[in-house]
Design a protein around this motif. Structure first.
Motif, PDB file in Angstrom:
ATOM      1  N   ASN A  12       7.680  53.941 -56.692  1.00 24.40           N
ATOM      2  CA  ASN A  12       8.923  53.967 -55.932  1.00 24.40           C
ATOM      3  C   ASN A  12       9.344  52.563 -55.495  1.00 24.40           C
ATOM      4  OD1 ASN A  12       8.999  56.776 -56.098  1.00 24.40           O
ATOM      5  ND2 ASN A  12       7.694  57.000 -54.298  1.00 24.40           N
ATOM      6  N   ASN A  13       8.373  51.771 -55.077  1.00 27.02           N
ATOM      7  CA  ASN A  13       8.672  50.407 -54.634  1.00 27.02           C
ATOM      8  C   ASN A  13       9.166  49.539 -55.788  1.00 27.02           C
ATOM      9  OD1 ASN A  13       7.893  51.009 -51.995  1.00 27.02           O
ATOM     10  ND2 ASN A  13       5.766  50.392 -52.354  1.00 27.02           N
ATOM     11  N   LEU A  14       8.545  49.701 -56.954  1.00 29.07           N
ATOM     12  CA  LEU A  14       8.982  48.951 -58.124  1.00 29.07           C
ATOM     13  C   LEU A  14      10.387  49.364 -58.543  1.00 29.07           C
ATOM     14  CD1 LEU A  14       8.383  46.896 -60.322  1.00 29.07           C
ATOM     15  CD2 LEU A  14       7.264  48.712 -61.648  1.00 29.07           C
ATOM     16  N   TRP A  15      10.682  50.658 -58.441  1.00 30.54           N
ATOM     17  CA  TRP A  15      12.014  51.139 -58.794  1.00 30.54           C
ATOM     18  C   TRP A  15      13.079  50.526 -57.889  1.00 30.54           C
ATOM     19  CZ3 TRP A  15      15.555  52.409 -61.819  1.00 30.54           C
ATOM     20  CH2 TRP A  15      16.709  53.081 -61.401  1.00 30.54           C
ATOM     21  N   THR A  16      12.798  50.346 -56.613  1.00 35.91           N
ATOM     22  CA  THR A  16      13.755  49.724 -55.699  1.00 35.91           C
ATOM     23  C   THR A  16      14.153  48.343 -56.193  1.00 35.91           C
ATOM     24  OG1 THR A  16      12.806  50.917 -53.811  1.00 35.91           O
ATOM     25  CG2 THR A  16      14.142  48.974 -53.312  1.00 35.91           C
ATOM     26  N   ILE A  17      13.175  47.586 -56.683  1.00 30.44           N
ATOM     27  CA  ILE A  17      13.432  46.228 -57.186  1.00 30.44           C
ATOM     28  C   ILE A  17      14.246  46.279 -58.476  1.00 30.44           C
ATOM     29  CG2 ILE A  17      12.352  44.111 -58.009  1.00 30.44           C
ATOM     30  CD1 ILE A  17       9.910  44.864 -56.246  1.00 30.44           C
ATOM     31  N   LEU A  69      12.679  38.570 -49.577  1.00 26.61           N
ATOM     32  CA  LEU A  69      12.296  39.705 -48.741  1.00 26.61           C
ATOM     33  C   LEU A  69      11.192  40.527 -49.392  1.00 26.61           C
ATOM     34  CD1 LEU A  69      12.877  41.375 -46.176  1.00 26.61           C
ATOM     35  CD2 LEU A  69      14.567  42.664 -47.520  1.00 26.61           C
ATOM     36  N   VAL A  70      11.301  40.749 -50.701  1.00 22.90           N
ATOM     37  CA  VAL A  70      10.274  41.500 -51.426  1.00 22.90           C
ATOM     38  C   VAL A  70       8.915  40.823 -51.289  1.00 22.90           C
ATOM     39  CG1 VAL A  70       9.460  42.148 -53.730  1.00 22.90           C
ATOM     40  CG2 VAL A  70      11.836  42.589 -53.082  1.00 22.90           C
ATOM     41  N   PHE A  71       8.871  39.510 -51.478  1.00 25.26           N
ATOM     42  CA  PHE A  71       7.605  38.776 -51.358  1.00 25.26           C
ATOM     43  C   PHE A  71       7.053  38.842 -49.933  1.00 25.26           C
ATOM     44  CE2 PHE A  71       8.743  36.806 -55.419  1.00 25.26           C
ATOM     45  CZ  PHE A  71       7.496  36.744 -56.031  1.00 25.26           C
ATOM     46  N   ILE A  72       7.919  38.694 -48.949  1.00 25.31           N
ATOM     47  CA  ILE A  72       7.465  38.752 -47.555  1.00 25.31           C
ATOM     48  C   ILE A  72       6.877  40.121 -47.229  1.00 25.31           C
ATOM     49  CG2 ILE A  72       8.230  38.731 -45.148  1.00 25.31           C
ATOM     50  CD1 ILE A  72      10.246  36.578 -45.923  1.00 25.31           C
ATOM     51  N   VAL A  73       7.584  41.160 -47.646  1.00 29.77           N
ATOM     52  CA  VAL A  73       7.150  42.527 -47.333  1.00 29.77           C
ATOM     53  C   VAL A  73       5.794  42.828 -47.957  1.00 29.77           C
ATOM     54  CG1 VAL A  73       7.631  44.970 -47.752  1.00 29.77           C
ATOM     55  CG2 VAL A  73       9.458  43.452 -46.958  1.00 29.77           C
ATOM     56  N   PHE A  74       5.644  42.513 -49.247  1.00 32.77           N
ATOM     57  CA  PHE A  74       4.424  42.919 -49.943  1.00 32.77           C
ATOM     58  C   PHE A  74       3.273  41.924 -49.815  1.00 32.77           C
ATOM     59  CE2 PHE A  74       7.568  45.443 -52.542  1.00 32.77           C
ATOM     60  CZ  PHE A  74       7.210  46.650 -51.970  1.00 32.77           C
ATOM     61  N   PHE A 129       4.664  53.042 -48.659  1.00 33.89           N
ATOM     62  CA  PHE A 129       6.101  53.230 -48.840  1.00 33.89           C
ATOM     63  C   PHE A 129       6.860  52.123 -48.115  1.00 33.89           C
ATOM     64  CE2 PHE A 129      10.299  54.818 -47.848  1.00 33.89           C
ATOM     65  CZ  PHE A 129      10.703  55.288 -49.083  1.00 33.89           C
ATOM     66  N   ASP A 130       7.791  51.506 -48.831  1.00 38.60           N
ATOM     67  CA  ASP A 130       8.571  50.386 -48.282  1.00 38.60           C
ATOM     68  C   ASP A 130      10.010  50.818 -48.049  1.00 38.60           C
ATOM     69  OD1 ASP A 130       9.855  47.871 -47.833  1.00 38.60           O
ATOM     70  OD2 ASP A 130      10.310  47.816 -49.982  1.00 38.60           O
ATOM     71  N   ASN A 131      10.406  50.853 -46.781  1.00 36.00           N
ATOM     72  CA  ASN A 131      11.793  51.178 -46.466  1.00 36.00           C
ATOM     73  C   ASN A 131      12.620  49.935 -46.164  1.00 36.00           C
ATOM     74  OD1 ASN A 131      10.325  50.826 -44.021  1.00 36.00           O
ATOM     75  ND2 ASN A 131      12.007  51.761 -42.891  1.00 36.00           N
ATOM     76  N   ILE A 132      11.974  48.786 -45.970  1.00 38.08           N
ATOM     77  CA  ILE A 132      12.687  47.558 -45.620  1.00 38.08           C
ATOM     78  C   ILE A 132      13.574  47.100 -46.778  1.00 38.08           C
ATOM     79  CG2 ILE A 132      12.437  45.147 -44.924  1.00 38.08           C
ATOM     80  CD1 ILE A 132       9.759  45.915 -43.640  1.00 38.08           C
ATOM     81  N   ASN A 133      12.990  47.007 -47.963  1.00 40.03           N
ATOM     82  CA  ASN A 133      13.772  46.599 -49.130  1.00 40.03           C
ATOM     83  C   ASN A 133      14.831  47.639 -49.479  1.00 40.03           C
ATOM     84  OD1 ASN A 133      12.369  44.152 -49.548  1.00 40.03           O
ATOM     85  ND2 ASN A 133      10.718  45.236 -50.576  1.00 40.03           N
ATOM     86  N   LYS A 134      14.526  48.907 -49.236  1.00 32.41           N
ATOM     87  CA  LYS A 134      15.491  49.964 -49.514  1.00 32.41           C
ATOM     88  C   LYS A 134      16.700  49.853 -48.588  1.00 32.41           C
ATOM     89  CE  LYS A 134      12.434  53.423 -51.549  1.00 32.41           C
ATOM     90  NZ  LYS A 134      13.140  53.367 -52.853  1.00 32.41           N
ATOM     91  N   ILE A 135      16.475  49.540 -47.323  1.00 32.16           N
ATOM     92  CA  ILE A 135      17.579  49.374 -46.383  1.00 32.16           C
ATOM     93  C   ILE A 135      18.456  48.194 -46.797  1.00 32.16           C
ATOM     94  CG2 ILE A 135      18.170  48.787 -43.998  1.00 32.16           C
ATOM     95  CD1 ILE A 135      15.635  50.325 -43.153  1.00 32.16           C
ATOM     96  N   TYR A 136      17.813  47.086 -47.154  1.00 34.16           N
ATOM     97  CA  TYR A 136      18.551  45.895 -47.608  1.00 34.16           C
ATOM     98  C   TYR A 136      19.412  46.254 -48.820  1.00 34.16           C
ATOM     99  CZ  TYR A 136      19.431  41.111 -49.234  1.00 34.16           C
ATOM    100  OH  TYR A 136      20.037  39.948 -49.643  1.00 34.16           O
ATOM    101  N   SER A 137      18.809  46.929 -49.789  1.00 41.11           N
ATOM    102  CA  SER A 137      19.523  47.305 -51.007  1.00 41.11           C
ATOM    103  C   SER A 137      20.692  48.237 -50.692  1.00 41.11           C
ATOM    104  CB  SER A 137      18.556  47.978 -51.986  1.00 41.11           C
ATOM    105  OG  SER A 137      19.201  48.314 -53.193  1.00 41.11           O
TER     106      SER A 137
END
Length: 235
Positions: free
Chosen positions: A77-82, A115-120, A129-137
């Motif tokens: 799911n996280n990879l799909w967000t990217i 942001l992706v690098f900071i989060v992970f 599960f990462d919601n931070i990048n999803k919110i940004y997107s």
């Protein structure tokens, strides 16, 4: 889309029906897109790529735990967000009237990478599960779709309902704007009653169905209204 075991507020049967409808509708939309391939412009081909990757990631999401004997599919799911972010970012770059915002698009894409690098690296594991990048997107594409609506309305020659770009933008707007609240409340959903979690993901999956229907209608508009003077211009 995301698939979990449904419970309480959303029954197993309802959740499975909505999830499967979205998955197979994506496949149907992809097939329709290939059938109408000769009518497409560059931006329509990007939507085809988006649908293809969406189907692949949904299938991986469904099977990765069994295939590799892992406890979670959150990394998929996280990879799909990217992947989703960059495919749709390229889609908006194909709108010619968006060229004036190109520097901002590149800047926000760069900020997304940071942001992706900071989060992970600092905040979460790729297996959480990462919601931070999803919110940004979601915020980025909600704003991008609103800007495109503004460009449409600036020119009275636009026949909105006959424009495939309008329908594609509408699908993106509905999906991401509708999901902002889902992503904002995801931490609460995971820590609260599981029925609330399922309701949230059901809303997400319904929005995904609406997005796919808009994409499918966009493919049809290419065939029905193949005029070249459609504004905002796209390639």
């Amino acid at each position: 889309m995301f698939k979990l075991n449904a419970n309480l507020m959303v029954t197993d049967q309802i959740f499975e029906l909505i999830y499967d409808t979205g998955f197979y509708l994506n496949i149907l939309c992809l097939i329709a897109g290939f059938i109408l391939f000769r009518f497409h412009k560059r931006k329509d081909l990007i939507i085809l790529v988006y649908l293809l990757f969406s189907i692949v990631f949904d299938y991986l999401n469904e099977n990765v735990r069994e295939w590799f004997d892992v406890d979670t599919n959150y990394h998929v799911n996280n990879l799909w967000t990217i992947v989703e972010f960059f495919i749709l970012a390229i889609f908006y770059l194909c709108v010619k009237d968006f060229k004036k915002f190109k520097i901002y698009q590149i800047l926000f894409a760069f900020l997304f990478i940071v942001l992706v690098f900071i989060v992970f690296i600092s905040l979460k594991s790729i297996y959480e599960f990462d919601n931070i990048n999803k919110i940004y997107s979601a915020l980025y594409f909600s704003i991008s779709s609103i800007v495109l609506y503004y460009l449409f309305l600036k020119d009275v020659r636009v026949h909105l309902l006959k424009s495939s770009l309008f329908w594609q933008n509408t699908g993106i707007f509905i999906y991401f704007t509708g999901n902002i609240m889902v992503f904002l409340t995801i931490d609460y959903m995971f820590s609260s009653d599981f029925s609330f979690t399922m309701t949230g993901w059901t809303i997400h999956n319904v929005l995904s169905i609406v997005k796919t229907l808009c994409f499918m209608n966009g493919f049809y508009k290419n065939k029905g209204y193949p005029d070249k003077l459609r504004y905002p211009r796209s390639t």
